[in-house]
Design an enzyme around this catalytic site. Structure first.
Site, PDB file in Angstrom:
ATOM      1  CG  HIS A  81       2.088  -3.589 -18.038  1.00  0.00           C
ATOM      2  ND1 HIS A  81       1.551  -3.070 -19.223  1.00  0.00           N
ATOM      3  CD2 HIS A  81       1.596  -4.635 -17.776  1.00  0.00           C
ATOM      4  CE1 HIS A  81      -0.068  -3.710 -19.099  1.00  0.00           C
ATOM      5  NE2 HIS A  81       0.252  -4.558 -17.583  1.00  0.00           N
ATOM      6  N   GLY A 162     -11.013  12.682 -30.470  1.00  0.00           N
ATOM      7  CA  GLY A 162      -9.777  12.974 -30.960  1.00  0.00           C
ATOM      8  C   GLY A 162      -9.290  12.581 -31.947  1.00  0.00           C
ATOM      9  N   PRO A 163      -7.829  13.860 -32.337  1.00  0.00           N
ATOM     10  CG  PRO A 163      -6.135  15.061 -31.883  1.00  0.00           C
ATOM     11  CD  PRO A 163      -7.390  14.032 -30.627  1.00  0.00           C
ATOM     12  N   GLY A 171       0.902   9.846 -26.484  1.00  0.00           N
ATOM     13  CA  GLY A 171       0.171   8.653 -27.251  1.00  0.00           C
ATOM     14  C   GLY A 171      -1.144   8.879 -27.307  1.00  0.00           C
TER      15      GLY A 171
END
Length: 557
Positions: A81, A162-163, A171
């Site tokens: 997937h 987030g960064p 990930g």
């Protein structure tokens, strides 16, 4: 009651210990029910389905994402997937009393927390997307996990939260909001997959290639296939043959049942199949379905038969089950297939028998008490009004009021359901007050926190009976309407509906008055006191008028 679903997908489908750990993280949060865990070894991916109160679902989603970030290493992940993160996607879905805008806000709140506390880049998708090109999940996930190092260098790929770095272990995660997906199959009396595929091509949104009289695909001047649009939006469909059922099916995914409901698709397929000599023998629901979709279907068939839609919701849904043939292949259990029923607490007061409720009420436990009884009285009042309406529908001599009573009945059923919900909410509010009073009070900080929690809980213990008082007045207004136009043989029932609603109103007001002195917020106290007084006065005036009207008519009958 607000209910929200969340369906996070995690990049682990083989290690049961990891799957169990994520499941336990979800289960550790109160007021959330883990409905399903679907692992896939080949895809190396597990889909979790949970639902409950929005704030609780938000917390459970975060805890699950946190646990996945601790246990899953994406640098070692392989599977069939597409994926880009330990938590690959995490969508929120509105179930009941929720708007999509609210789900979008929860998605943003979760994304912010995941980005800040876990250091995972987060991209918002579907209804929560901040860029049109990110609305489609496949665009965000292009290149999958392996493309993330290069995306971390590209300013165009700066995440929403987030960064903007490559997190090798976790990930990146896509968090969004979408409509509920209904997986729905229509059963045919044929083994021929091609016939099912032909019908699927006609109804699906993507449509089918146009063909000439000889069956050849028609192309435009540029050499592209000419496509005949499908009949339904938000509808994906294919035809297949199921060996275990010995028949062909049209397998359908409805991605927005509010625009394209399953019963409307079914009726069109019945029409198209009949034209081709094919019989639709029934249909099948895969997974769960929102209550609204089943109720809407049941009302559709009841209206088509000229019958009242002001029935208990389970009876309405049973009509849907029978009309759509949903129990043809396997039993259809409302408590397992309807998502609101599947997540409902089994020990709720409203699920008790009358005898058990009365027995519990008679013990020395302070809850349930008068507040729950007030809500129960409001429910009984609305139930009586619905009964009088239904006894008037299609009755000789009442032809001129049919439109009115057909509107009153479902309104009364709705009030009944709201009042039943308040039975448990009142007791829950009281228990929350008790919990707050038991908080530690050894330090100044503890004392301040305890006082704050007591104030918040007490306010809620006042707002619940205030809602009951509002509902009681609505029940009174409907009782007034039905007393004037309803079946004369049920006039005493309409009068009883009014008296019971007045009892609910007065009892609810008692429960407001007993807690109001404990509130320190003077503005809140004044507002609640004024609102309650106005509601009660209006209730008493109306109840008196109904009582006089009913008494006079009964005496002169």
């Amino acid at each position: 009651m607000k209910l929200m679903e969340c369906v996070p997908n995690f990049s682990e489908g083989r290690d049961q210990s990891v799957i169990d750990a994520i499941a336990n993280a979800i289960k550790s949060v109160k007021n959330v029910v883990l409905l399903d865990v679907d692992p896939g070894a080949d895809t190396n991916r597990t889909v979790f389905t949970m639902a409950g109160e929005p704030e609780a679902v938000l917390e459970a989603a975060f805890q699950a994402i946190k646990k996945a970030s601790e246990l899953i290493d994406m640098s070692k992940h392989h599977g069939e997937h597409p994926r880009m993160g330990a938590t690959d996607v995490c969508p929120f879905i509105p179930i009941s009393d929720m708007t999509m805008e609210e789900c979008v806000e929860y998605a943003r709140r979760l994304g912010k927390r995941v980005g800040e506390e876990l250091g995972i880049p987060v991209y918002l998708y579907e209804y929560a997307a901040t860029k049109e090109e990110w609305r489609n999940l496949s665009n965000i996930r292009a290149g999958e996990y392996e493309a993330l190092p290069e995306k971390a260098k590209d300013p165009a790929w700066k995440p929403d939260f987030g960064p903007h770095i490559f997190n090798a272990k976790s990930g990146a995660t896509a968090i969004g909001a979408r409509e509920f997906l209904i997986a729905y199959n229509i059963n045919l009396n044929t083994r021929d997959k091609r016939k099912a595929s032909e019908l699927a091509a006609i109804i699906r949104e993507s449509g089918r290639p146009a063909k000439d009289e000889k069956g050849r695909i028609i192309k435009d001047e540029q050499g592209n296939k000419v496509i005949i649009p499908g009949l339904f939006q938000h509808c994906k469909a294919v035809g297949w043959y199921i060996e275990s059922y010995k028949r062909a099916q049209i397998s359908i995914n409805l991605t927005n049942y509010k625009i394209t409901p399953p019963h409307i698709v079914l009726e069109k397929v019945r029409e198209l199949a009949s034209e081709r000599g094919i019989v639709v023998t029934g249909s099948e629901l895969v997974g769960l379905i929102p209550k609204a979709a089943m109720v809407n279907a049941g009302k559709f068939y009841l209206e088509r038969m000229g019958e009242s839609t002001g029935l208990p919701e389970r009876m309405i849904m049973e009509t849907a089950i029978q009309s759509m043939g949903l129990a043809e292949l396997t039993p259809f259990d409302l408590d397992k297939k309807v998502i609101e029923y599947a997540i409902a607490k089994k020990d709720r007061l409203s699920a008790m028998s009358l005898e058990s409720f009365a027995d519990l009420l008679s013990t020395d436990t302070p809850a349930p008490g008068g507040g729950s009884v007030a809500a129960f009285c409001a429910a009984l009042s609305a139930a009586l009004t619905a009964m009088v309406s239904n006894l008037t529908i299609n009755k000789k001599g009442y032809e001129s009021v049919q439109n009115q009573v057909r509107e009153i009945a479902p309104q009364a059923q709705d009030i009944k359901l709201q009042a039943i919900q308040l039975i448990d909410e009142d007791t829950d509010a009281f228990n929350a007050m008790m919990d707050a009073s038991r908080l530690p009070k050894k330090t100044e900080e503890e004392i301040a926190l305890r006082e704050q929690k007591i104030e918040e809980a007490t306010k809620q213990a006042i707002l619940v009976p205030l809602h009951t008082l509002e509902i009681a007045l609505q029940a009174l207004k409907l009782a007034d309407e039905v007393a004037k136009v309803g079946n004369m043989n049920a006039l005493s029932d309409a009068g009883t509906a009014a008296l019971t609603a007045l009892t609910a109103a007065k009892a609810a007001n008692y429960n407001i008055l007993i807690n109001l002195p404990q509130i320190k917020d003077e503005a809140f106290k004044e507002d609640i006191n004024n609102r309650a007084m106005n509601l009660l006065q209006e209730s008493e005036t109306l109840a008196s008028q109904i009582e006089s009207f009913v008494s006079d008519r009964l005496k002169n009958a």
